[in-house]
Design a protein around this motif. Structure first.
Motif, PDB file in Angstrom:
ATOM      1  N   ILE A 269       0.853  -1.189   0.000  1.00 54.51           N
ATOM      2  CA  ILE A 269       0.000   0.000   0.000  1.00 54.51           C
ATOM      3  C   ILE A 269       0.887   1.236   0.000  1.00 54.51           C
ATOM      4  CG2 ILE A 269      -1.781   1.318   1.207  1.00 54.51           C
ATOM      5  CD1 ILE A 269      -2.721  -1.291   2.492  1.00 54.51           C
ATOM      6  N   ALA A 270       0.724   2.080  -0.995  1.00 52.97           N
ATOM      7  CA  ALA A 270       1.440   3.351  -1.053  1.00 52.97           C
ATOM      8  C   ALA A 270       0.518   4.441  -0.529  1.00 52.97           C
ATOM      9  CB  ALA A 270       1.861   3.662  -2.490  1.00 52.97           C
ATOM     10  N   GLY A 271       0.927   5.084   0.552  1.00 53.16           N
ATOM     11  CA  GLY A 271       0.096   6.103   1.175  1.00 53.16           C
ATOM     12  C   GLY A 271      -0.636   5.551   2.377  1.00 53.16           C
TER      13      GLY A 271
ATOM     14  N   LEU B 235       3.575  -1.239   4.072  1.00 55.94           N
ATOM     15  CA  LEU B 235       3.116   0.142   3.957  1.00 55.94           C
ATOM     16  C   LEU B 235       4.275   1.070   3.608  1.00 55.94           C
ATOM     17  CD1 LEU B 235       0.964   0.215   7.230  1.00 55.94           C
ATOM     18  CD2 LEU B 235       0.158  -0.266   4.905  1.00 55.94           C
ATOM     19  N   PHE B 236       3.995   2.059   2.766  1.00 59.43           N
ATOM     20  CA  PHE B 236       4.979   3.082   2.398  1.00 59.43           C
ATOM     21  C   PHE B 236       4.316   4.452   2.512  1.00 59.43           C
ATOM     22  CE2 PHE B 236       5.950  -0.747   0.030  1.00 59.43           C
ATOM     23  CZ  PHE B 236       7.336  -0.860   0.107  1.00 59.43           C
ATOM     24  N   ASP B 237       4.997   5.377   3.154  1.00 58.51           N
ATOM     25  CA  ASP B 237       4.465   6.736   3.223  1.00 58.51           C
ATOM     26  C   ASP B 237       5.600   7.724   3.430  1.00 58.51           C
ATOM     27  OD1 ASP B 237       1.401   7.897   3.734  1.00 58.51           O
ATOM     28  OD2 ASP B 237       2.989   9.222   4.448  1.00 58.51           O
ATOM     29  N   GLU B 238       5.425   8.923   2.843  1.00 57.40           N
ATOM     30  CA  GLU B 238       6.428   9.978   3.024  1.00 57.40           C
ATOM     31  C   GLU B 238       6.385  10.558   4.434  1.00 57.40           C
ATOM     32  OE1 GLU B 238       7.376  12.673  -0.455  1.00 57.40           O
ATOM     33  OE2 GLU B 238       5.311  12.093  -0.957  1.00 57.40           O
ATOM     34  N   ASP B 239       5.283  10.360   5.126  1.00 59.46           N
ATOM     35  CA  ASP B 239       5.086  10.902   6.467  1.00 59.46           C
ATOM     36  C   ASP B 239       5.633   9.927   7.509  1.00 59.46           C
ATOM     37  OD1 ASP B 239       4.208  12.607   8.454  1.00 59.46           O
ATOM     38  OD2 ASP B 239       2.083  12.472   7.934  1.00 59.46           O
ATOM     39  N   THR B 240       5.619  10.359   8.765  1.00 57.46           N
ATOM     40  CA  THR B 240       5.944   9.441   9.859  1.00 57.46           C
ATOM     41  C   THR B 240       4.769   8.500  10.077  1.00 57.46           C
ATOM     42  OG1 THR B 240       4.974  10.800  11.609  1.00 57.46           O
ATOM     43  CG2 THR B 240       7.255  11.300  10.961  1.00 57.46           C
TER      44      THR B 240
ATOM     45  N   PRO C 139       2.268  -8.265  13.674  1.00 54.14           N
ATOM     46  CA  PRO C 139       3.350  -9.085  13.094  1.00 54.14           C
ATOM     47  C   PRO C 139       3.292  -9.219  11.580  1.00 54.14           C
ATOM     48  CG  PRO C 139       1.723 -10.475  14.210  1.00 54.14           C
ATOM     49  CD  PRO C 139       1.386  -9.059  14.566  1.00 54.14           C
ATOM     50  N   ASP C 140       2.144  -8.947  10.979  1.00 58.96           N
ATOM     51  CA  ASP C 140       2.013  -9.089   9.533  1.00 58.96           C
ATOM     52  C   ASP C 140       2.104  -7.764   8.792  1.00 58.96           C
ATOM     53  OD1 ASP C 140       1.692 -11.866   9.653  1.00 58.96           O
ATOM     54  OD2 ASP C 140      -0.454 -11.677  10.067  1.00 58.96           O
ATOM     55  N   VAL C 141       2.639  -6.747   9.475  1.00 58.87           N
ATOM     56  CA  VAL C 141       2.766  -5.427   8.866  1.00 58.87           C
ATOM     57  C   VAL C 141       4.225  -4.982   8.862  1.00 58.87           C
ATOM     58  CG1 VAL C 141       2.186  -2.965   9.064  1.00 58.87           C
ATOM     59  CG2 VAL C 141       0.441  -4.709   9.525  1.00 58.87           C
ATOM     60  N   THR C 142       4.684  -4.504   7.719  1.00 52.94           N
ATOM     61  CA  THR C 142       5.980  -3.826   7.615  1.00 52.94           C
ATOM     62  C   THR C 142       5.702  -2.396   7.178  1.00 52.94           C
ATOM     63  OG1 THR C 142       7.084  -5.879   6.955  1.00 52.94           O
ATOM     64  CG2 THR C 142       8.245  -3.808   6.512  1.00 52.94           C
ATOM     65  N   TRP C 143       6.194  -1.438   7.952  1.00 49.23           N
ATOM     66  CA  TRP C 143       5.879  -0.026   7.671  1.00 49.23           C
ATOM     67  C   TRP C 143       7.166   0.728   7.350  1.00 49.23           C
ATOM     68  CZ3 TRP C 143       1.319   2.599  10.525  1.00 49.23           C
ATOM     69  CH2 TRP C 143       1.062   3.865   9.978  1.00 49.23           C
TER      70      TRP C 143
ATOM     71  N   GLU D 169       8.417   4.139   6.950  1.00 56.35           N
ATOM     72  CA  GLU D 169       8.116   5.554   7.183  1.00 56.35           C
ATOM     73  C   GLU D 169       9.036   6.451   6.346  1.00 56.35           C
ATOM     74  OE1 GLU D 169       7.666   6.705  11.391  1.00 56.35           O
ATOM     75  OE2 GLU D 169       8.203   4.633  11.881  1.00 56.35           O
ATOM     76  N   GLU D 170       8.557   7.661   6.092  1.00 57.14           N
ATOM     77  CA  GLU D 170       9.325   8.688   5.383  1.00 57.14           C
ATOM     78  C   GLU D 170      10.000   8.113   4.139  1.00 57.14           C
ATOM     79  OE1 GLU D 170      10.717  11.797   8.616  1.00 57.14           O
ATOM     80  OE2 GLU D 170      11.285   9.764   9.237  1.00 57.14           O
ATOM     81  N   THR D 171       9.199   7.352   3.403  1.00 57.95           N
ATOM     82  CA  THR D 171       9.675   6.687   2.191  1.00 57.95           C
ATOM     83  C   THR D 171       8.764   7.048   1.028  1.00 57.95           C
ATOM     84  OG1 THR D 171      10.548   4.823   3.481  1.00 57.95           O
ATOM     85  CG2 THR D 171      10.188   4.450   1.130  1.00 57.95           C
ATOM     86  N   LYS D 172       9.330   7.638  -0.007  1.00 63.03           N
ATOM     87  CA  LYS D 172       8.521   8.081  -1.141  1.00 63.03           C
ATOM     88  C   LYS D 172       8.389   6.979  -2.176  1.00 63.03           C
ATOM     89  CE  LYS D 172       8.105  11.699  -4.639  1.00 63.03           C
ATOM     90  NZ  LYS D 172       8.645  12.975  -5.165  1.00 63.03           N
ATOM     91  N   VAL D 173       7.151   6.781  -2.621  1.00 66.64           N
ATOM     92  CA  VAL D 173       6.880   5.862  -3.735  1.00 66.64           C
ATOM     93  C   VAL D 173       6.771   6.705  -5.003  1.00 66.64           C
ATOM     94  CG1 VAL D 173       5.209   4.263  -4.742  1.00 66.64           C
ATOM     95  CG2 VAL D 173       5.744   4.140  -2.293  1.00 66.64           C
ATOM     96  N   ALA D 174       7.633   6.418  -5.965  1.00 66.88           N
ATOM     97  CA  ALA D 174       7.651   7.214  -7.197  1.00 66.88           C
ATOM     98  C   ALA D 174       6.542   6.813  -8.159  1.00 66.88           C
ATOM     99  CB  ALA D 174       9.003   7.075  -7.882  1.00 66.88           C
ATOM    100  N   ALA D 175       6.161   5.526  -8.147  1.00 69.50           N
ATOM    101  CA  ALA D 175       5.115   5.060  -9.059  1.00 69.50           C
ATOM    102  C   ALA D 175       4.510   3.767  -8.526  1.00 69.50           C
ATOM    103  CB  ALA D 175       5.686   4.829 -10.456  1.00 69.50           C
ATOM    104  N   VAL D 176       3.220   3.614  -8.764  1.00 70.03           N
ATOM    105  CA  VAL D 176       2.526   2.368  -8.436  1.00 70.03           C
ATOM    106  C   VAL D 176       2.163   1.681  -9.748  1.00 70.03           C
ATOM    107  CG1 VAL D 176       0.539   1.311  -7.312  1.00 70.03           C
ATOM    108  CG2 VAL D 176       1.630   3.312  -6.279  1.00 70.03           C
ATOM    109  N   LEU D 177       2.624   0.446  -9.885  1.00 71.57           N
ATOM    110  CA  LEU D 177       2.431  -0.315 -11.112  1.00 71.57           C
ATOM    111  C   LEU D 177       1.494  -1.486 -10.844  1.00 71.57           C
ATOM    112  CD1 LEU D 177       6.253  -0.418 -11.911  1.00 71.57           C
ATOM    113  CD2 LEU D 177       4.593   1.310 -12.676  1.00 71.57           C
ATOM    114  N   ASP D 178       1.325  -2.328 -11.830  1.00 67.99           N
ATOM    115  CA  ASP D 178       0.498  -3.520 -11.674  1.00 67.99           C
ATOM    116  C   ASP D 178       1.260  -4.538 -10.818  1.00 67.99           C
ATOM    117  OD1 ASP D 178      -1.325  -5.529 -11.853  1.00 67.99           O
ATOM    118  OD2 ASP D 178      -1.015  -5.949 -13.980  1.00 67.99           O
ATOM    119  N   GLY D 179       0.896  -4.611  -9.523  1.00 68.55           N
ATOM    120  CA  GLY D 179       1.562  -5.551  -8.633  1.00 68.55           C
ATOM    121  C   GLY D 179       2.962  -5.143  -8.220  1.00 68.55           C
ATOM    122  N   ALA D 180       3.296  -3.863  -8.348  1.00 66.06           N
ATOM    123  CA  ALA D 180       4.653  -3.418  -8.012  1.00 66.06           C
ATOM    124  C   ALA D 180       4.650  -1.925  -7.693  1.00 66.06           C
ATOM    125  CB  ALA D 180       5.615  -3.710  -9.158  1.00 66.06           C
TER     126      ALA D 180
END
Length: 275
Positions: free
Chosen positions: A5-7, A28-33, A166-170, A172-183
């Motif tokens: 999930i981006a955002g 999870l990836f987000d530019e925020d904390t 335990p099933d979440v990896t977060w 933080e402060e990581t920018k996703v440049a593009a969301v693709l099909d399954g990537a």
């Protein structure tokens, strides 16, 4: 499945919580904390106001909103804050000079959806019985099925829950440049998943040209001598003014609607106009 999930604003959190309920692994990836210091959810009043949206939306939005109201209790119980949900109805009123607009608004709702027939007209006595501190108003309407979620409590509690799961990896402060099909493109890497969801909002502007920002400004008011227990809307020619109660006699008051991506503090002009 392994889901990316981006955002991780309000939408990303709701998505992640639902996926975890179904037994998936979430990254999870987000530019925020992780605590969403910059997220719009930290400002949101959290009104569950499906009828209010009908003023400028189609009935399908009303249907989705009702489904959302039904889903919130289980979601909040999942993260341990069931009491952050309230569904005791809402009030809509106006100053005497705006009574015609108030009547027109209610008639518009009744034209759009049959459920609006349940909206009740309140005279001064009936309004005083529901909300004694609003007895200066001679006319109002009670919308039985609306309510609110304490958005700020949801943001904090969901952060704690997701960070400890335990099933979440977060990331933080990581920018996703593009969301693709399954990537997703993250820096110089492409991260692959069974499914990849884009919940970045305006962060996806580089890939979605028609995204635009709407700035909604609110302020918090401490009013120890005032007790309003339900979300209350005041019809106004310029703004859709609402007052949403929070614990300890605090109220969220808003909101401006300015087409802008500016994230600076609330302007003095907006503060004075809302007051």
């Amino acid at each position: 499945m392994n889901i990316g999930i981006a955002g991780v604003g309000l939408v990303g959190r709701v998505l992640a919580l639902n996926l975890l309920q179904r037994g998936h692994t979430v990254t999870l990836f987000d530019e925020d904390t992780a605590y969403g210091d910059k997220a719009a959810g930290m400002t949101a009043a959290g009104m569950l106001a499906v009828f209010a949206e009908l003023e400028s939306a189609e009935s399908v939005i009303f249907d989705h909103g009702n489904r959302s109201i039904a889903l919130w209790p289980d979601l909040l119980e999942q993260i341990g804050i069931a009491d952050a949900y309230q569904q005791e109805g809402s009030i809509i009123t106006a100053h005497p000079q705006d009574y015609n607009e108030l009547e027109h608004f209610i008639e518009t709702l009744k034209f759009k959806v049959p459920e609006a027939s349940e909206i009740k007209l309140l005279d001064r006595a009936a309004l005083k019985e529901l909300e004694p501190d609003l007895d200066q108003h001679a006319k109002a309407f009670f919308i039985p099925h609306e309510g609110q979620v304490d958005a700020q409590r949801f943001m904090k509690a969901s952060s704690n829950y997701l960070l400890s799961h335990p099933d979440v990896t977060w990331h933080e402060e990581t920018k996703v440049a593009a969301v693709l099909d399954g990537a997703m493109t993250v820096g110089d890497e492409i991260k692959t998943f069974d499914w990849a969801f884009d919940a970045r909002g305006l962060g996806a502007q580089g890939e979605m040209d028609d995204l635009r920002g709407v700035r909604g400004e609110v302020f918090w008011l401490d009013a120890p001598e005032v007790k309003i227990t339900r979300p209350t809307r005041m019809l106004h020619p310029r703004y859709k003014i609402y007052i949403v109660p929070r614990p300890n006699n605090r109220y969220v008051i808003g909101a401006t609607e300015i087409e802008s991506e500016d994230k600076s503090p609330m302007s003095v002009r907006s503060s004075l106009e809302l007051l």
